[in-house]
Design an enzyme around this catalytic site. Sequence first.
Site, PDB file in Angstrom:
ATOM      1  N   LYS A  34      35.074  47.067  19.557  1.00  0.00           N
ATOM      2  CA  LYS A  34      34.746  47.767  20.811  1.00  0.00           C
ATOM      3  C   LYS A  34      36.006  48.177  21.565  1.00  0.00           C
ATOM      4  O   LYS A  34      36.153  49.325  21.973  1.00  0.00           O
ATOM      5  CB  LYS A  34      33.890  46.856  21.700  1.00  0.00           C
ATOM      6  CG  LYS A  34      33.730  47.345  23.122  1.00  0.00           C
ATOM      7  CD  LYS A  34      32.921  46.407  23.968  1.00  0.00           C
ATOM      8  CE  LYS A  34      33.684  45.276  24.576  1.00  0.00           C
ATOM      9  NZ  LYS A  34      34.439  45.610  25.801  1.00  0.00           N
ATOM     10  N   ASN A  35      36.911  47.218  21.767  1.00  0.00           N
ATOM     11  CA  ASN A  35      38.075  47.502  22.615  1.00  0.00           C
ATOM     12  C   ASN A  35      39.019  48.519  21.993  1.00  0.00           C
ATOM     13  O   ASN A  35      39.778  49.175  22.699  1.00  0.00           O
ATOM     14  CB  ASN A  35      38.823  46.201  22.956  1.00  0.00           C
ATOM     15  CG  ASN A  35      38.049  45.359  23.952  1.00  0.00           C
ATOM     16  OD1 ASN A  35      37.081  45.819  24.544  1.00  0.00           O
ATOM     17  ND2 ASN A  35      38.470  44.113  24.115  1.00  0.00           N
ATOM     18  N   ARG A 104      35.630  49.500  32.558  1.00  0.00           N
ATOM     19  CA  ARG A 104      37.039  49.397  32.934  1.00  0.00           C
ATOM     20  C   ARG A 104      37.964  50.208  32.030  1.00  0.00           C
ATOM     21  O   ARG A 104      38.903  50.850  32.486  1.00  0.00           O
ATOM     22  CB  ARG A 104      37.437  47.920  32.905  1.00  0.00           C
ATOM     23  CG  ARG A 104      38.871  47.697  33.243  1.00  0.00           C
ATOM     24  CD  ARG A 104      39.238  46.235  33.225  1.00  0.00           C
ATOM     25  NE  ARG A 104      40.673  46.082  33.302  1.00  0.00           N
ATOM     26  CZ  ARG A 104      41.376  46.172  34.415  1.00  0.00           C
ATOM     27  NH1 ARG A 104      40.756  46.406  35.553  1.00  0.00           N
ATOM     28  NH2 ARG A 104      42.681  46.036  34.403  1.00  0.00           N
ATOM     29  N   CYS A 128      36.060  42.442  38.670  1.00  0.00           N
ATOM     30  CA  CYS A 128      34.806  42.095  37.994  1.00  0.00           C
ATOM     31  C   CYS A 128      34.633  40.597  38.104  1.00  0.00           C
ATOM     32  O   CYS A 128      35.491  39.900  38.645  1.00  0.00           O
ATOM     33  CB  CYS A 128      34.788  42.613  36.565  1.00  0.00           C
ATOM     34  SG  CYS A 128      35.925  41.776  35.502  1.00  0.00           S
ATOM     35  N   ARG A 133      41.605  41.643  38.142  1.00  0.00           N
ATOM     36  CA  ARG A 133      41.960  42.698  37.189  1.00  0.00           C
ATOM     37  C   ARG A 133      42.638  43.926  37.829  1.00  0.00           C
ATOM     38  O   ARG A 133      42.083  45.039  37.819  1.00  0.00           O
ATOM     39  CB  ARG A 133      40.732  43.093  36.363  1.00  0.00           C
ATOM     40  CG  ARG A 133      40.113  41.875  35.704  1.00  0.00           C
ATOM     41  CD  ARG A 133      39.042  42.203  34.732  1.00  0.00           C
ATOM     42  NE  ARG A 133      39.545  42.657  33.461  1.00  0.00           N
ATOM     43  CZ  ARG A 133      38.774  42.941  32.423  1.00  0.00           C
ATOM     44  NH1 ARG A 133      37.468  42.826  32.536  1.00  0.00           N
ATOM     45  NH2 ARG A 133      39.291  43.344  31.290  1.00  0.00           N
ATOM     46  N   ASP A 320      38.756  36.132  25.251  1.00  0.00           N
ATOM     47  CA  ASP A 320      37.398  36.598  24.954  1.00  0.00           C
ATOM     48  C   ASP A 320      36.644  35.643  24.019  1.00  0.00           C
ATOM     49  O   ASP A 320      35.432  35.815  23.815  1.00  0.00           O
ATOM     50  CB  ASP A 320      37.439  38.012  24.354  1.00  0.00           C
ATOM     51  CG  ASP A 320      37.825  39.064  25.398  1.00  0.00           C
ATOM     52  OD1 ASP A 320      37.850  38.723  26.597  1.00  0.00           O
ATOM     53  OD2 ASP A 320      38.096  40.211  25.013  1.00  0.00           O
ATOM     54  N   ILE A 342      44.176  33.443  31.484  1.00  0.00           N
ATOM     55  CA  ILE A 342      44.252  34.896  31.666  1.00  0.00           C
ATOM     56  C   ILE A 342      43.468  35.326  32.914  1.00  0.00           C
ATOM     57  O   ILE A 342      43.949  36.123  33.701  1.00  0.00           O
ATOM     58  CB  ILE A 342      43.710  35.649  30.426  1.00  0.00           C
ATOM     59  CG1 ILE A 342      44.384  35.150  29.136  1.00  0.00           C
ATOM     60  CG2 ILE A 342      43.862  37.167  30.580  1.00  0.00           C
ATOM     61  CD1 ILE A 342      45.836  35.515  28.972  1.00  0.00           C
ATOM     62  N   ARG A 412      26.732  45.389  25.618  1.00  0.00           N
ATOM     63  CA  ARG A 412      27.987  46.150  25.787  1.00  0.00           C
ATOM     64  C   ARG A 412      28.923  45.889  24.618  1.00  0.00           C
ATOM     65  O   ARG A 412      29.773  46.727  24.316  1.00  0.00           O
ATOM     66  CB  ARG A 412      28.698  45.709  27.073  1.00  0.00           C
ATOM     67  CG  ARG A 412      28.104  46.225  28.354  1.00  0.00           C
ATOM     68  CD  ARG A 412      28.982  45.827  29.535  1.00  0.00           C
ATOM     69  NE  ARG A 412      30.378  45.967  29.140  1.00  0.00           N
ATOM     70  CZ  ARG A 412      31.339  45.098  29.428  1.00  0.00           C
ATOM     71  NH1 ARG A 412      31.086  44.038  30.144  1.00  0.00           N
ATOM     72  NH2 ARG A 412      32.563  45.296  29.013  1.00  0.00           N
TER      73      ARG A 412
HETATM   74  C1  UD1 Z   1      41.682  43.839  27.658  1.00  0.00           C
HETATM   75  C2  UD1 Z   1      40.345  43.740  26.948  1.00  0.00           C
HETATM   76  C3  UD1 Z   1      39.573  42.509  27.417  1.00  0.00           C
HETATM   77  C4  UD1 Z   1      40.435  41.266  27.300  1.00  0.00           C
HETATM   78  C5  UD1 Z   1      41.789  41.465  27.969  1.00  0.00           C
HETATM   79  C6  UD1 Z   1      42.729  40.294  27.762  1.00  0.00           C
HETATM   80  C7  UD1 Z   1      39.857  46.099  26.601  1.00  0.00           C
HETATM   81  C8  UD1 Z   1      38.996  47.254  26.932  1.00  0.00           C
HETATM   82  N1  UD1 Z   1      39.581  44.953  27.241  1.00  0.00           N
HETATM   83  O1  UD1 Z   1      41.401  44.035  29.048  1.00  0.00           O
HETATM   84  O2  UD1 Z   1      38.397  42.374  26.617  1.00  0.00           O
HETATM   85  O3  UD1 Z   1      39.769  40.179  27.938  1.00  0.00           O
HETATM   86  O4  UD1 Z   1      42.431  42.646  27.441  1.00  0.00           O
HETATM   87  O5  UD1 Z   1      42.908  40.053  26.407  1.00  0.00           O
HETATM   88  O6  UD1 Z   1      40.728  46.184  25.773  1.00  0.00           O
HETATM   89  N2  UD1 Z   1      47.114  42.118  34.926  1.00  0.00           N
HETATM   90  C9  UD1 Z   1      47.914  42.205  36.035  1.00  0.00           C
HETATM   91  N3  UD1 Z   1      48.343  43.455  36.438  1.00  0.00           N
HETATM   92  C10 UD1 Z   1      47.996  44.591  35.768  1.00  0.00           C
HETATM   93  C11 UD1 Z   1      47.162  44.479  34.622  1.00  0.00           C
HETATM   94  C12 UD1 Z   1      46.748  43.234  34.234  1.00  0.00           C
HETATM   95  O7  UD1 Z   1      48.249  41.198  36.661  1.00  0.00           O
HETATM   96  O8  UD1 Z   1      48.385  45.649  36.194  1.00  0.00           O
HETATM   97  C13 UD1 Z   1      46.611  40.797  34.488  1.00  0.00           C
HETATM   98  C14 UD1 Z   1      45.096  40.720  34.632  1.00  0.00           C
HETATM   99  O9  UD1 Z   1      44.719  40.356  35.936  1.00  0.00           O
HETATM  100  C15 UD1 Z   1      44.745  39.652  33.625  1.00  0.00           C
HETATM  101  C16 UD1 Z   1      45.804  39.846  32.534  1.00  0.00           C
HETATM  102  O10 UD1 Z   1      46.833  40.620  33.106  1.00  0.00           O
HETATM  103  O11 UD1 Z   1      44.940  38.383  34.201  1.00  0.00           O
HETATM  104  C17 UD1 Z   1      45.269  40.517  31.294  1.00  0.00           C
HETATM  105  O12 UD1 Z   1      44.785  41.781  31.633  1.00  0.00           O
HETATM  106  P1  UD1 Z   1      44.854  43.031  30.645  1.00  0.00           P
HETATM  107  O13 UD1 Z   1      45.609  42.653  29.419  1.00  0.00           O
HETATM  108  O14 UD1 Z   1      45.315  44.189  31.436  1.00  0.00           O
HETATM  109  O15 UD1 Z   1      43.329  43.193  30.280  1.00  0.00           O
HETATM  110  P2  UD1 Z   1      42.545  44.542  30.022  1.00  0.00           P
HETATM  111  O16 UD1 Z   1      43.414  45.523  29.335  1.00  0.00           O
HETATM  112  O17 UD1 Z   1      41.849  44.961  31.264  1.00  0.00           O
END
Ligand code: UD1
Length: 433
Positions: A34-35, A104, A128, A133, A320, A342, A412
């Site tokens: 999915k991702n 997202r 969420c 996030r 996850d 995380i 989803r």
């Molecule tokens: C992706 C995955 C999700 C998975 C996550 C972590 C997709 C669509 N989703 O989500 O299933 O749970 O990776 O493996 O690929 N963070 C910050 N600042 C930022 C961005 C992120 O502090 O600007 C933090 C977030 O709050 C979180 C951590 O980094 O604690 C991981 O987030 P991120 O890797 O960005 O997750 P997603 O890409 O949203």
Amino acid sequence: MTLAAAQSQEILKPHLSIDGGHPLNGVLKVSGAKNSALVLMTASLLTDEPVELTNVPELTDISGMSDILSSLGVSVERSGKRVRLQAAKLSSAEPPYELVNSLRASFFSIGSLLGRLGHARVPLPGGCRIGARPVVEHIRGLKALGAVVNVEHGIVSAAVPGHVKRLRGASIVLDCPSVGATETILMAAVLADGISTIENAAQEPEVQDLANLLNQMGARISGAGGPVITIEGVKRLHGCRNYPVIPDRIEAGTFLIAAAITRSTLRVEPVIPDHLNVVLQKLRDCGCKLEIDDQGITIKPGTISAVDLTTQPFPGFPTDLQAPFMALMATAYGTSVISEKIYENRMQHVGELQRMGASIRLDGSTAIIEGVPRLSGAPVTGSDLRASAAMVLAALAADGKTQVSGLKHLDRGYDGIEAKLIGVGANVQRFKG
Ligand code: UD1
């Protein structure tokens, strides 16, 4: 409302009814990730030629992304697991709030819209249930590439100043290895003028999948899958035919845990074992034998003992799979400690597992789980995608019937989950409500 009326309303909600406690056997087939698929779809915005993806999972999130891309003027043709996308001419660079808010990954399209058009207006995806996030890393990266970015009234507006409308290569060091930020910046930088580097990049396999697709479209990216990615910008990208999405490592992990929690020998395929190394090691550590070959993994659980784990960015244990693994630990011999590092609020499955007889103490984002000999079926609700999967796993092992609600989350991310589980002998029925 009377108790009987409340109970009948509960039963009317869409749910899976799972009669647990039966061993499973056979082969569980893993769908495309999915991702990965979601982000590969947004990469189609970078070219006017068709991008054809295969092995795309049939999920509500994929329909959501199709709707978002259509709203921008992309022609989207879906036929089973094949998706053909063509962004010949984009009619908008502003996906609607309602669609972005519920998905997202659609925010990550800001990188490809900016790369292709030189401007984009994308609503903030919002927080969420599992945590805040933020997207500050995405925005910092786009600014480094020369975009002027403003956040106002919940919308991120980004534009490349000047008449050339082309981003310029830059060195970017991420504060945290965010998957989404790495993907957003990658998609913006492929069409930039000059060389970009992303340090402290996310190393998740989905990032590598995106880089592979982009390279097939004519991009020049090296190092994806490691902590430093180098992108040599090109003037244009072309289309791509029959690009297969990688198998979903989280779905594969969920199925391996389904075998472990029901103490059943099962085969799970296709799997890329390197995508799951830490998870496979945890399964071995807790008492499972694994036979790994080119196509997949056969898992033979023994007595399951408690093991501790901490979630980390790839290649660490994936957040996850934290909830699914906790369901397994709820049935293990001994006491395990699971720490979520995380997301700040990803322990909502604890209360639901407790409803099924699990013995879990929560201390902030750390759970101390004392295994019990048997879980017992109960009505439960999955609060997010992976929490719902944990409920299904617990239900497969539990004594009696479990009613799992929260299917909008499950659907989803798990393509045809009940058909797959029924195929290996599980007793699962879906009630549409
Ligand atoms: C992706 C995955 C999700 C998975 C996550 C972590 C997709 C669509 N989703 O989500 O299933 O749970 O990776 O493996 O690929 N963070 C910050 N600042 C930022 C961005 C992120 O502090 O600007 C933090 C977030 O709050 C979180 C951590 O980094 O604690 C991981 O987030 P991120 O890797 O960005 O997750 P997603 O890409 O949203």
